[in-house]
Design an enzyme around this catalytic site. Sequence first.
Site, short mmCIF file in Angstrom:
data_model
loop_
_atom_site.label_atom_id
_atom_site.label_comp_id
_atom_site.label_asym_id
_atom_site.label_seq_id
_atom_site.Cartn_x
_atom_site.Cartn_y
_atom_site.Cartn_z
N HIS A 196 0.82 -1.21 0.00
CA HIS A 196 0.00 0.00 0.00
C HIS A 196 0.86 1.27 0.00
O HIS A 196 0.54 2.25 -0.64
CB HIS A 196 -0.94 -0.01 1.20
N GLU A 438 -0.06 -16.79 -21.80
CA GLU A 438 0.87 -16.45 -20.72
C GLU A 438 1.34 -17.68 -19.95
O GLU A 438 1.90 -17.56 -18.86
CB GLU A 438 0.29 -15.39 -19.78
N ASP A 462 3.76 -13.12 -17.01
CA ASP A 462 3.62 -14.49 -16.53
C ASP A 462 4.35 -15.48 -17.42
O ASP A 462 4.91 -16.45 -16.94
CB ASP A 462 2.13 -14.86 -16.41
N ARG A 472 8.12 -13.69 -10.52
CA ARG A 472 8.10 -12.30 -10.99
C ARG A 472 8.14 -11.30 -9.84
O ARG A 472 8.46 -10.14 -10.03
CB ARG A 472 6.86 -12.04 -11.86
N CYS A 509 0.48 -7.59 -24.33
CA CYS A 509 0.07 -6.63 -23.31
C CYS A 509 0.92 -6.73 -22.05
O CYS A 509 0.72 -6.00 -21.10
CB CYS A 509 -1.41 -6.80 -22.96
C1 PEP Z 1 1.13 -10.65 -17.93
O1 PEP Z 1 1.19 -11.65 -17.20
O2 PEP Z 1 1.99 -10.36 -18.77
C2 PEP Z 1 -0.02 -9.72 -17.83
C3 PEP Z 1 -0.17 -8.75 -18.70
O3 PEP Z 1 -0.87 -9.88 -16.80
P1 PEP Z 1 -0.55 -9.52 -15.25
O4 PEP Z 1 0.74 -8.75 -15.23
O5 PEP Z 1 -1.71 -8.74 -14.76
O6 PEP Z 1 -0.44 -10.88 -14.64
MG MG Z 2 -0.56 -12.38 -16.19
#
Ligand code: PEP
Ligand code: MG
Length: 598
Positions: A196, A438, A462, A472, A509
């Site tokens: 937060h 992913e 991911d 990650r 994305c």
């Molecule tokens: C990803 O995993 O690349 C993704 C865009 O989703 P998030 O980062 O929300 O897991």
């Molecule tokens: Mg993801």
Amino acid sequence: MNESRLLRGIGVSPGMAWAPALVIRLDFPDVPDRTVEDSEVENEVARLHAAVRFVSGNLNALRERVLERAGVEESRIFDAQIMMAQDPDFLASVEQLIRKNRFAAETAYEFKALELRQMFSGSGSMQLRERLADLNAIQMRMIYRLLGKKDEDPWAIAPDEHAIVVAHELSPGLTVQLDREHVVGLLSEEGTRTAHAAILAHSLGIPAVMGVAGALDRVRNGMMILLDGQSGNVLLDPTPEELDAAKTRVSRRQRFEMQLESVVDKPAVTPDGVTITLMGNVDLPDEIDAAVRFGAEGVGLLRTEFLLNGRTSMPTEDEQTDYFRRVASAFPHHTVIIRSYDLGGDKFPAAFSAPSEPNPFLGWRSIRVCLDHPEFFRDQLRAILRAAYGRDVQLMLPLITSVDEVLRVREMLGEEAAALRRAGVRSAETVPVGVMIETPAAVVIADRLAEVSDFFSVGTNDLTQYTLAVDRGNARLVDRFLPHHPSMVRQLRSILAAGSAAGLPVSVCGEMASEPLDALLLMGLGYRRLSVAPPALPTVKWLVRAVPAPEAAAAAETALAAQHPAGVLDVMRELAGRHADLRLLDPEGNVARPLMGR
Ligand code: PEP
Ligand code: MG
């Protein structure tokens, strides 16, 4: 650069800062074991509740302050804290201890508080561990109050000169209470991007680096620090030359930003005329405006987990419909891709109470949760169908590993569309359904998934984690989290081939599309649609406009043959350097950052 002066952490709020360190050590005060006479027991219970009221009042004042300075979403953090402070079960257990053992209020409170802290910190649930900083802060306030330390407000930190606050852990309360005039940066040993305090530092625009293990052993009070809230690098005792270099970088960056402003309204077209569609990723409502301002052509990833922030129950269908309509109306001429709830793994808002699991990233998360909880998933599907009426709104499914999952969602979507029709509710008859690629499983069966999908979008965050077996969210592994690893480059090529063979639009994305050199690599591989973090849009566009597509394609071919991740980046750096001044990019050009869930 002398390596021993360099500390690495997670950049959670961008910007450079340099100032002397102000080390704060907020420890729990010693609480003596004290008992009281029978006649005083009720008085101790009353003291406990008075302290709860006092602390709640303080938290409420902080909430108001955040509401004014940051926004309504951020202020919800304090609603959650007030709920924690007033937790009736916990207070009942403290009260019982006062009555049964005739403990003084602070003794009983500390006893139970310690139990709870141990439970949070030893928990396998990331949700609980993440909220430990909030819990510590509340309990500390309570104990200070119960001990009658009225004159000491350890949270009122007001240095006379510019300072970078260094602490073991930063609570949201401390972060908003800091004197903004003088506190120019934050550094903590604990914390990730989803803490937060990190979210608040970002909203308040204070550069911050968290997760710097051992910082308190290395940093002395008054020691000069140079902190980079983007890369997460912290340099101790910088030399005058290093400080000058940092200042030059900042002013170069400011000039570059002016240059970038001029590309915002221009199309993302390469010098030889290839168009790249640059969409925006939106995690929080305030990013809608940012995406519009930075020229996003639609939203390629609307994360929906924030809808649960600071709540104890799931958002209703109406609330979601309103939000989705609001986003769609900000992009009347473009596509908005809504991703269904991606809960679990690294995203544990309070309203979603998940069992603790030893390995949440391989656990009950994302589409699995939605399929197992059709009641709240169906609410979301209906909201998407309603928002899609007369608008280009699409649905995207995270963490898909099998065709069956997509078919099941399609079935549910059809049922909900029919139910809305029957009820006479204005809604789209259906929406395009896309799949996030992913997981390595999705890459391998991409041809099969293409048969049941309307589009693909690659979630490189991911996909990198699952391909390289690198968490990650683990700051220690930051140098190993490499989206441009040769194993990723090959997968990216095969995903695009499978999607294109079936005639599907294929985009990226994941955060990779927001890293300038990686974005060029994606363009070279043939990706024509990228969804980017809004602040990175102008930089990516600037590079797209500078580099001819055939040269990018040739570089991607060379990158595909690279032996090492560094080899891939060298090729892209060389390509970009031929057409643009790379000194304008972030100091390290293209550093893989740890990617915390947001
Ligand atoms: C990803 O995993 O690349 C993704 C865009 O989703 P998030 O980062 O929300 O897991
Ligand atoms: Mg993801």
